[in-house]
Design a protein around this motif. Sequence first.
Motif, PDB file in Angstrom:
ATOM      1  N   LEU A  22       0.861  -1.190   0.000  1.00 28.80           N
ATOM      2  CA  LEU A  22       0.000   0.000   0.000  1.00 28.80           C
ATOM      3  C   LEU A  22       0.899   1.243   0.000  1.00 28.80           C
ATOM      4  CD1 LEU A  22      -2.545  -1.416   2.586  1.00 28.80           C
ATOM      5  CD2 LEU A  22      -2.785  -1.357   0.103  1.00 28.80           C
ATOM      6  N   ARG A  23       0.387   2.389   0.473  1.00 27.70           N
ATOM      7  CA  ARG A  23       1.175   3.627   0.400  1.00 27.70           C
ATOM      8  C   ARG A  23       2.492   3.529   1.173  1.00 27.70           C
ATOM      9  NH1 ARG A  23      -3.990   4.530   1.310  1.00 27.70           N
ATOM     10  NH2 ARG A  23      -5.214   5.959   0.017  1.00 27.70           N
ATOM     11  N   THR A  24       2.383   3.090   2.422  1.00 25.24           N
ATOM     12  CA  THR A  24       3.549   3.105   3.313  1.00 25.24           C
ATOM     13  C   THR A  24       3.623   1.833   4.145  1.00 25.24           C
ATOM     14  OG1 THR A  24       4.746   4.589   4.825  1.00 25.24           O
ATOM     15  CG2 THR A  24       2.444   4.179   5.335  1.00 25.24           C
ATOM     16  N   SER A  25       2.816   0.863   3.747  1.00 27.68           N
ATOM     17  CA  SER A  25       2.697  -0.373   4.520  1.00 27.68           C
ATOM     18  C   SER A  25       2.331  -1.506   3.577  1.00 27.68           C
ATOM     19  CB  SER A  25       1.626  -0.205   5.607  1.00 27.68           C
ATOM     20  OG  SER A  25       0.364  -0.012   5.006  1.00 27.68           O
ATOM     21  N   GLU A  45       8.790   0.410   7.267  1.00 31.28           N
ATOM     22  CA  GLU A  45      10.075   0.586   7.971  1.00 31.28           C
ATOM     23  C   GLU A  45       9.974   0.037   9.379  1.00 31.28           C
ATOM     24  OE1 GLU A  45      11.691   4.592   8.086  1.00 31.28           O
ATOM     25  OE2 GLU A  45      10.613   5.024   6.245  1.00 31.28           O
ATOM     26  N   HIS A  46      11.135  -0.211  10.001  1.00 28.90           N
ATOM     27  CA  HIS A  46      11.126  -0.686  11.383  1.00 28.90           C
ATOM     28  C   HIS A  46      10.973   0.495  12.350  1.00 28.90           C
ATOM     29  CE1 HIS A  46      11.766  -3.631  14.572  1.00 28.90           C
ATOM     30  NE2 HIS A  46      12.341  -2.629  15.209  1.00 28.90           N
ATOM     31  N   LYS A  47       9.737   0.827  12.661  1.00 32.20           N
ATOM     32  CA  LYS A  47       9.414   1.823  13.687  1.00 32.20           C
ATOM     33  C   LYS A  47       8.544   1.130  14.714  1.00 32.20           C
ATOM     34  CE  LYS A  47      11.197   5.383  11.426  1.00 32.20           C
ATOM     35  NZ  LYS A  47      12.357   6.119  11.911  1.00 32.20           N
ATOM     36  N   THR A  56       3.444  12.850   7.244  1.00 30.48           N
ATOM     37  CA  THR A  56       3.080  12.183   5.978  1.00 30.48           C
ATOM     38  C   THR A  56       2.954  10.675   6.187  1.00 30.48           C
ATOM     39  OG1 THR A  56       4.220  13.873   4.708  1.00 30.48           O
ATOM     40  CG2 THR A  56       3.804  11.794   3.574  1.00 30.48           C
ATOM     41  N   GLN A  57       3.901  10.087   6.915  1.00 24.60           N
ATOM     42  CA  GLN A  57       3.824   8.638   7.192  1.00 24.60           C
ATOM     43  C   GLN A  57       2.591   8.312   8.029  1.00 24.60           C
ATOM     44  OE1 GLN A  57       7.757   8.262   8.982  1.00 24.60           O
ATOM     45  NE2 GLN A  57       8.538   7.199   7.177  1.00 24.60           N
ATOM     46  N   GLN A  58       2.289   9.167   9.005  1.00 22.77           N
ATOM     47  CA  GLN A  58       1.101   8.935   9.841  1.00 22.77           C
ATOM     48  C   GLN A  58      -0.153   8.933   8.974  1.00 22.77           C
ATOM     49  OE1 GLN A  58       1.619  12.140  12.636  1.00 22.77           O
ATOM     50  NE2 GLN A  58       2.624  10.846  14.159  1.00 22.77           N
ATOM     51  N   LEU A  59      -0.257   9.935   8.095  1.00 20.63           N
ATOM     52  CA  LEU A  59      -1.442  10.010   7.231  1.00 20.63           C
ATOM     53  C   LEU A  59      -1.526   8.785   6.320  1.00 20.63           C
ATOM     54  CD1 LEU A  59      -3.923  11.393   6.023  1.00 20.63           C
ATOM     55  CD2 LEU A  59      -2.409  12.644   4.487  1.00 20.63           C
ATOM     56  N   GLU A  60      -0.402   8.434   5.683  1.00 21.43           N
ATOM     57  CA  GLU A  60      -0.431   7.309   4.755  1.00 21.43           C
ATOM     58  C   GLU A  60      -0.740   5.998   5.483  1.00 21.43           C
ATOM     59  OE1 GLU A  60       2.422   8.984   1.181  1.00 21.43           O
ATOM     60  OE2 GLU A  60       3.249   7.481   2.534  1.00 21.43           O
ATOM     61  N   LEU A  93       5.852  -1.753  14.017  1.00 22.40           N
ATOM     62  CA  LEU A  93       4.475  -1.225  13.943  1.00 22.40           C
ATOM     63  C   LEU A  93       3.602  -2.020  12.988  1.00 22.40           C
ATOM     64  CD1 LEU A  93       4.608   2.704  13.791  1.00 22.40           C
ATOM     65  CD2 LEU A  93       3.609   1.296  15.602  1.00 22.40           C
ATOM     66  N   HIS A  94       2.531  -2.597  13.521  1.00 28.36           N
ATOM     67  CA  HIS A  94       1.545  -3.275  12.674  1.00 28.36           C
ATOM     68  C   HIS A  94       0.174  -3.179  13.328  1.00 28.36           C
ATOM     69  CE1 HIS A  94       2.916  -6.420  15.513  1.00 28.36           C
ATOM     70  NE2 HIS A  94       1.759  -7.024  15.322  1.00 28.36           N
ATOM     71  N   PHE A  95      -0.810  -2.914  12.492  1.00 28.79           N
ATOM     72  CA  PHE A  95      -2.201  -2.827  12.954  1.00 28.79           C
ATOM     73  C   PHE A  95      -2.892  -4.160  12.722  1.00 28.79           C
ATOM     74  CE2 PHE A  95      -2.647   1.876  13.143  1.00 28.79           C
ATOM     75  CZ  PHE A  95      -3.635   1.996  14.106  1.00 28.79           C
TER      76      PHE A  95
END
Lengths: 140, 140
Positions: A22-25, A45-47, A56-60, A93-95
Amino acid sequence: MCCYYCNDEEKLNSLMLPISKLRTSTAYLFRDQKYKGKCIVVFNEHKTELFQLTPTQQLEFIQDVADVAATVHKVFSPDKINYAIYGDVVSHLHFHVTPKYKNGPQWGMPFKDDSRPVILSEEEYSKRIREIKLLLNVGE
Amino acid sequence: MCCYYCNDEEKLNSLMLPISKLRTSTAYLFRDQKYKGKCIVVFNEHKTELFQLTPTQQLEFIQDVADVAATVHKVFSPDKINYAIYGDVVSHLHFHVTPKYKNGPQWGMPFKDDSRPVILSEEEYSKRIREIKLLLNVGE
């Protein structure tokens, strides 16, 4: 770094199957389908905390999660979606995007992944992934 | 509409105490402080799924949640933050921002709110709220 999202494709594949970048994930179908349609959305990324991301990463990331949830909602018609980042031990980070059903497990309670898993055939996983991909309009 | 986030201040106040209005949500200190510093971030409108928000609302909501998590991290030094939207029954969008500690309850497992709560004095709640407000730079 000992993180299976970064470094252990085999371990990752034992838990979940890729659906789409997807956009960032990246969206995965969780192999344990006791919550029909459950997906995991993994930041690329590993955050480890939301406050480490740029705006921008939060939004994406939230848009990716919302898109997966919307698609799961269309395909499987759950009564509610639960969204959670835990990661005390595996902190990448994973939802968890977890569809909940009024007559299904843990309705009205937090979902749990520690009871007997519901494992499908590879054909059935492929079918669910195809159904999700068809409606997941990446990048819109 | 029977939603205590919208319509029942007394019920809401029995569960959580307001800290601050943020961009698109309101931060509360959860009265059950078994997870020291636990906050709830409540979206200001009655929406029930992330995909019902506009992109601007999604960004503002995730930024509000990240700001609260960053502040809780600074004030209480947890080992990890957990973030979750459940809401099968009370569906008004709200994030549980739950600090987890290696020697605290449910480390390595999803947090639970159904065990005996840890209730503080009103003075201690006020102290925690002051500490959080001091570092929560709203709107940055």
